[in-house]
Design a protein around this motif. Structure first.
Motif, short mmCIF file in Angstrom:
data_model
loop_
_atom_site.label_atom_id
_atom_site.label_comp_id
_atom_site.label_asym_id
_atom_site.label_seq_id
_atom_site.Cartn_x
_atom_site.Cartn_y
_atom_site.Cartn_z
N GLY A 44 20.57 8.14 3.49
CA GLY A 44 19.45 7.27 3.79
C GLY A 44 19.85 5.85 4.11
N ILE A 45 21.13 5.65 4.40
CA ILE A 45 21.62 4.31 4.72
C ILE A 45 21.94 4.26 6.21
N ASP A 46 21.10 3.57 6.96
CA ASP A 46 21.34 3.43 8.39
C ASP A 46 20.87 2.04 8.84
N GLY A 47 20.73 1.86 10.13
CA GLY A 47 20.30 0.57 10.63
C GLY A 47 21.34 -0.51 10.35
N THR A 48 20.85 -1.73 10.15
CA THR A 48 21.75 -2.87 9.92
C THR A 48 22.56 -2.70 8.65
N THR A 49 21.92 -2.19 7.60
CA THR A 49 22.63 -1.99 6.33
C THR A 49 23.78 -1.00 6.50
N GLY A 50 23.51 0.08 7.19
CA GLY A 50 24.54 1.08 7.43
C GLY A 50 25.68 0.53 8.26
N LYS A 51 25.35 -0.28 9.26
CA LYS A 51 26.38 -0.86 10.11
C LYS A 51 27.28 -1.81 9.31
N LEU A 52 26.62 -2.62 8.47
CA LEU A 52 27.40 -3.58 7.67
C LEU A 52 28.30 -2.87 6.67
N LEU A 53 27.76 -1.82 6.03
CA LEU A 53 28.57 -1.09 5.06
C LEU A 53 29.73 -0.35 5.75
N ALA A 54 29.44 0.22 6.92
CA ALA A 54 30.49 0.91 7.67
C ALA A 54 31.58 -0.07 8.09
N MET A 55 31.16 -1.26 8.52
CA MET A 55 32.14 -2.28 8.92
C MET A 55 32.94 -2.77 7.72
N ALA A 56 32.27 -2.89 6.57
CA ALA A 56 32.98 -3.30 5.35
C ALA A 56 34.04 -2.28 4.99
#
Length: 267
Positions: free
Chosen positions: A68-80
């Motif tokens: 359930g983690i997508d959008g901006t939050t998902g992008k930031l976490l993936a980049m982290a």
């Protein structure tokens, strides 16, 4: 699995091929060595970005969606996750560098086979070979991790870039060992051992991501970080130390563009 085994043998075998060339061409000019090594650096840089780091972000983002983690939050976490993996890979090699000397600055051992201290020449040359062998392990892991994406063509490109870098590296270790008085047979066996370590690394990387797909995003970024570290900390300084900086720079750019072209053609 067959492709992985062949790739592992190819990556490790490139060092052996370079070593064989080292016996034939015992004295190679710095300029020629720098041009070839810079070309390989460009290949490795592109392979790290296109084949490891960018896919790391994509796989990391896709991994978070089921939670359930997508959008901006998902992008930031993936980049982290990507950034963390890159720095983890770099720090791993940084630690290795503290334990073993840098390849390009070790006690004056260079491609012409000269050492600055004749009394401990053999020990220093063997330490030089050990440093190369230890650095080969994470490079092999990077080649194996590439197969975890399921993109065989991309994984082969990564492995090809690493193998290309291994050829001049294999050539470099022969002349100092022969100059130190080590018998040709033992010299070749030492070179073979450095190649076998890369084979082991390739298999470790492949099986690690095969066992758990969850570690794939971090593993890809980690492998990309190790490759970028090798390019920046070892290959570029080496190619810019003997007066062939301009040629080495263009050779690196050519290698980078060749990998870009191959990536587009095989996409």
């Amino acid at each position: 699995m067959k492709e992985v085994l062949l790739t592992a043998l190819g990556v490790g075998g490139a060092t052996v091929i370079g070593s064989a060339l080292g016996f034939v061409f015992k004295k190679i000019s710095h300029k020629f060595s720098d041009i070839v090594l810079a070309f390989a650096a460009g290949i490795m840089m592109a392979a790290a970005i296109l084949g490891l780091i960018l896919p790391s972000y994509d796989y990391g983002y896709d991994f978070l969606i089921p939670f359930g983690i997508d959008g901006t939050t998902g992008k930031l976490l993936a980049m982290a996750m990507v950034v963390g993996g890159i720095f983890a890979g770099a720090l791993c090699l940084n630690l290795i560098d503290k334990l073993v000397p840098h390849l390009h600055g070790l006690v004056g051992v260079d491609i012409d086979g000269h050492c600055c201290d004749d009394k401990s020449q053999v020990n220093k040359v063997l330490l030089f070979v050990l440093a190369i062998a230890i650095h080969n392990l994470p490079e092999g892991i990077a080649a194996g991790v590439g197969f975890g994406t399921g993109n065989t063509a991309g994984a082969l490109l990564i492995a090809g870039g690493i193998a290309l870098q291994n050829i001049p590296e294999g050539m470099v270790i022969i002349a100092p060992m022969l100059a130190a008085g080590i018998k040709p047979k033992r010299t070749f066996l030492c070179a073979l051992a450095t190649g076998l370590i890369e084979v082991v690394g390739t298999l470790i990387g492949y099986f690690a991501v095969s066992i758990s797909v969850a570690i794939l995003p971090f593993a890809l970024a980690f492998a990309g970080g190790t490759m970028l570290y090798v390019v920046s900390d070892e290959m570029i300084p080496e190619t810019h130390s003997h007066g062939a900086e301009r040629g080495a720079t263009y050779s690196l750019l050519i290698g980078f563009c060749v990998m870009l072209l191959m990536d587009v053609l095989l996409a």
